[in-house]
Write an enzyme that holds these catalytic residues in place. Structure first.
Site, PDB file in Angstrom:
ATOM      1  CB  SER A 126      34.706 -67.990  -1.324  1.00 51.95           C
ATOM      2  OG  SER A 126      35.257 -66.774  -1.733  1.00 51.95           O
ATOM      3  CD  GLU A 241      42.490 -60.739  -2.714  1.00 55.49           C
ATOM      4  OE1 GLU A 241      41.684 -60.678  -1.768  1.00 55.49           O
ATOM      5  OE2 GLU A 241      42.552 -61.700  -3.491  1.00 55.49           O
ATOM      6  CD  GLU A 362      30.142 -59.436 -13.617  1.00 52.25           C
ATOM      7  OE1 GLU A 362      30.877 -60.006 -12.778  1.00 52.25           O
ATOM      8  OE2 GLU A 362      30.244 -59.632 -14.841  1.00 52.25           O
TER       9      GLU A 362
END
Ligand SMILES: Cc1cc2nc3c(=O)[nH]c(=O)nc-3n(C[C@H](O)[C@H](O)[C@H](O)COP(=O)(O)OP(=O)(O)OC[C@H]3O[C@@H](n4cnc5c(N)ncnc54)[C@H](O)[C@@H]3O)c2cc1C
Length: 377
Positions: A126, A241, A362
């Site tokens: 990220s 993961e 989401e």
């Protein structure tokens, strides 16, 4: 999960249990109070487990594993959860990237020390502008002879302050479509040009970090896979993961819920219908999660690698942990705010992060809608 077990697996479970009774660290939260102490304990504990033959159960024998089925990994995790041991490294999913896409030399170099706990990893995916939309990442790597020169910033890199190496996604081709211009590199964290700054999350712990890269030189030999293969590698890591590797958490969940039931019974608060319903709801979510994990394990044992349906386990895990910690906070709010049980508030706050890391809830629902149910965008 006991009903899945054949005689050999049941014997393995008994062996693990007896071994843990002898070897698992006792009272470790009090004995290792700081983050630095814990990082040291995690390494030591992983080495002890490794020496006992309990790390890398489902990894190939050639790379330090035992070549067993995923069921053994699940049994071990279940027993680790029940014994409330410290956690060990993220080797199960980060290691997949190396043994699925690495060269033979890379596998020999990284996998055995990774299992022994000598190499701790962090996951530099990220960035400030690339979380859910990970393919927008901008940290660049430009080829200069036999090195890449890396510049940019990573965000939310958990455990970077204690890690030795980082598995890093970088952009190597600005002209390619955004998913295709990404490459995967392995970089030591302690080297010139890398700055790590811890970020304190809502419970106050320095759980995760920012990482800055200024002209960091990474040898081409530390590239995993081909240039441009980074997206595929990242998806493999994330699929593992999100999968049943989390199974040890079910035992922790069941133990914590049983304690809360006893707490409510002893104080007769379980006569309140709303509390009874909250306990029952939490129990049901935990059971659905457990059954989903059993199903995923059966599929894994039948040779099917984890895919987008791992997002179901991830969503259930999130719901279960958040329901549990909300219930705990509801029952023990006075203890939490008076400071008598500070871990109750910390557990509640920490549970809020589960719906974010590893892909938000989401995004998990988007994956299920698009890739599993085939719904139109
Ligand atoms: C405690 C913690 C640990 C972490 N550890 C790591 C780590 O070790 N390594 C690493 O690389 N990353 C790590 N992360 C980062 C994590 O993967 C990202 O935070 C996550 O993917 C969300 O990205 P973002 O924070 O940029 O939020 P954004 O992507 O900006 O999302 C903001 C909100 O918009 C919603 N949203 C965004 N896009 C869509 C869409 N298409 N449809 C519907 N809703 C959408 C999201 O669900 C969210 O609610 C960690 C995060 C946390 C909080």
């Amino acid at each position: 999960m006991d009903y899945l077990e054949n005689a050999e697996e049941a014997a393995f479970r008994m062996g693990v249990r007896a071994w843990l009774a002898e070897n698992a660290p006792k009272d470790w939260r009090a004995r290792y109070p700081t983050e630095d102490d814990l990082a040291r304990l995690h390494r030591e504990w992983q080495r002890t487990l490794y020496d006992g033959g309990y790390v890398g159960l489902s990894w190939p024998v050639d790379y330090g594993g035992r070549g067993l089925s995923a069921t053994y990994e699940a049994i071990l995790n279940d027993e680790l959860g029940k014994a409330d041991t410290p956690r060990i490294s993220f080797h199960n999913y980060l290691g997949r990237a190396i043994f699925t896409y690495g060269t033979e030399a890379q596998k020999q170099r990284f996998l055995p020390p990774m299992l022994r706990g000598e190499i701790q990893w962090c996951q530099g995916f990220s960035e400030p502008g690339a979380g859910s939309d990970l393919a927008s990442l901008r940290t660049s790597a430009v080829l200069d002879g036999d090195h890449y020169v890396v510049n940019g910033q990573k965000m939310w890199t958990s455990g970077a302050q204690h890690a030795d190496w980082c598995i890093l996604l970088v952009r190597t081709d600005r002209d390619a479509p955004k998913h295709k211009g990404i490459t995967c590199l392995l970089a030591p964290v302690n080297q010139p040009g890398i700055t790590v700054r811890p970020i304190h999350i809502s419970d106050g712990s320095p759980e995760t970090c920012e990482m800055f890269f200024d002209d960091v030189r990474v040898p081409v030999t530390q590239r995993i896979g081909d240039p441009g293969a980074g997206w595929r590698i990242a998806m493999t890591v994330l699929a593992f993961e999100r999968g049943p590797a989390d199974v040890g958490l079910i035992a922790t969940f069941q133990t914590a819920l049983a304690k809360l039931e006893t707490y409510a019974e002893e104080r007769a608060i379980d006569r309140d219908p709303q509390i009874r319903q909250a306990i029952a709801r939490t129990y049901v979510i935990g059971e659905v999660l457990r059954l989903n994990v059993v199903e995923q394990l059966s599929l894994r044992n039948a040779g099917r690698p984890p895919g987008p349906d791992g997002s179901v386990a991830r969503l259930l895990l999130t719901q279960a942990e958040q329901a549990l910690r909300s219930l705990e906070f509801r029952l023990r709010a006075a203890d939490a705010v008076s400071g008598r049980a500070p871990d109750v508030l910390a557990n509640y706050l920490r549970s809020r992060t589960i719906s974010i890391f590893g892909g938000t809830s989401e995004i998990q629902k988007n994956i299920l809608a698009g890739q599993v149910l085939g719904l139109p965008r």
